[in-house]
Motif scaffolding. Sequence first.
Motif, PDB file in Angstrom:
ATOM      1  N   PRO A  49       0.813  -1.228   0.000  1.00  0.00           N
ATOM      2  CA  PRO A  49       0.000   0.000   0.000  1.00  0.00           C
ATOM      3  C   PRO A  49       0.847   1.279   0.000  1.00  0.00           C
ATOM      4  N   GLN A  50       2.087   1.188   0.505  1.00  0.00           N
ATOM      5  CA  GLN A  50       2.954   2.369   0.534  1.00  0.00           C
ATOM      6  C   GLN A  50       3.456   2.763  -0.854  1.00  0.00           C
ATOM      7  N   VAL A  51       3.288   1.866  -1.830  1.00  0.00           N
ATOM      8  CA  VAL A  51       3.596   2.232  -3.217  1.00  0.00           C
ATOM      9  C   VAL A  51       2.302   2.221  -4.046  1.00  0.00           C
ATOM     10  N   GLY A  97       9.818   4.557  13.088  1.00  0.00           N
ATOM     11  CA  GLY A  97       9.624   5.543  12.040  1.00  0.00           C
ATOM     12  C   GLY A  97       8.926   4.841  10.890  1.00  0.00           C
ATOM     13  N   CYS A  98       8.621   5.583   9.829  1.00  0.00           N
ATOM     14  CA  CYS A  98       7.881   4.996   8.704  1.00  0.00           C
ATOM     15  C   CYS A  98       8.191   5.806   7.453  1.00  0.00           C
ATOM     16  N   LEU A  99       8.462   5.125   6.343  1.00  0.00           N
ATOM     17  CA  LEU A  99       8.746   5.843   5.087  1.00  0.00           C
ATOM     18  C   LEU A  99       7.546   6.684   4.653  1.00  0.00           C
ATOM     19  N   SER A 100       6.349   6.326   5.105  1.00  0.00           N
ATOM     20  CA  SER A 100       5.141   7.083   4.745  1.00  0.00           C
ATOM     21  C   SER A 100       4.869   8.238   5.711  1.00  0.00           C
ATOM     22  N   GLN A 139       5.412  -6.546  12.632  1.00  0.00           N
ATOM     23  CA  GLN A 139       4.139  -6.012  13.143  1.00  0.00           C
ATOM     24  C   GLN A 139       3.820  -4.645  12.547  1.00  0.00           C
ATOM     25  N   HIS A 140       4.848  -3.807  12.407  1.00  0.00           N
ATOM     26  CA  HIS A 140       4.650  -2.485  11.801  1.00  0.00           C
ATOM     27  C   HIS A 140       4.165  -2.634  10.348  1.00  0.00           C
ATOM     28  N   GLU A 141       4.836  -3.506   9.591  1.00  0.00           N
ATOM     29  CA  GLU A 141       4.461  -3.677   8.175  1.00  0.00           C
ATOM     30  C   GLU A 141       3.102  -4.354   8.035  1.00  0.00           C
ATOM     31  N   TYR A 142       2.830  -5.302   8.932  1.00  0.00           N
ATOM     32  CA  TYR A 142       1.522  -5.972   8.895  1.00  0.00           C
ATOM     33  C   TYR A 142       0.398  -4.946   9.082  1.00  0.00           C
ATOM     34  N   ASP A 143       0.611  -4.006   9.984  1.00  0.00           N
ATOM     35  CA  ASP A 143      -0.381  -2.943  10.179  1.00  0.00           C
ATOM     36  C   ASP A 143      -0.710  -2.249   8.851  1.00  0.00           C
ATOM     37  N   HIS A 144       0.321  -2.025   8.021  1.00  0.00           N
ATOM     38  CA  HIS A 144       0.079  -1.323   6.748  1.00  0.00           C
ATOM     39  C   HIS A 144      -0.938  -2.050   5.871  1.00  0.00           C
ATOM     40  N   ILE A 145      -0.874  -3.370   5.840  1.00  0.00           N
ATOM     41  CA  ILE A 145      -1.832  -4.071   4.968  1.00  0.00           C
ATOM     42  C   ILE A 145      -3.229  -4.151   5.602  1.00  0.00           C
TER      43      ILE A 145
END
Length: 183
Positions: A49-51, A97-100, A139-145
């Motif tokens: 989703p970040q791309v 932190g987060c690239l988004s 866990q951080h990346e899973y949140d994104h989806i």
Amino acid sequence: MVLSVYVYGSGVLKKEAAPVVKDDSSLAQLISDMWDTLYNASGVGLAAPQVGRTIRLIVIDASAFKDDDPLADGFKRVLINPELLEFSKEKSTFNEGCLSIPGIHEDVVRPKRVRLRYFDEHFQPHDEWLDGIPARVVQHEYDHIEGILFTEHLAPIRRKIIRSKLQNIARGKGDADYRTKVV
Ligand SMILES: [Zn+2]
């Protein structure tokens, strides 16, 4: 190819992503582009989703954290349709932190260990317990989806403090040294 990173304020970051389908012929190219985008931005994890793609696909390379946590050394994964099956009761705190969400770093409390099930880029199934920084990044990346950003885990007072910074990012005034967009 390096893709633009969608930042805070983009609707695509708030949507629950759909499962990856195995016969998606564009998948290998997307994974390759996500690696390029991740390394170009000096990140450790990137979710589709970040791309701008709302599918359940994540790339992670936590090696940059190897001095903080030996478990991060060589922790490189493509996660397709990941599931978090179990969580430890024990929690840990880490400055995320987060690239988004460029320029914002905040302490986030999460379970210390998680059990992760996923398919890799060859559609081989895996089931593993993670600890330390790998558990954190997953866990951080899973949140994104799931359409969740790390700022949503913060106490209301912390959210209030960073609110104007978030609004600047949403207005396209974020400070990132990689290509971003808000849609
Ligand atoms: Zn993120």
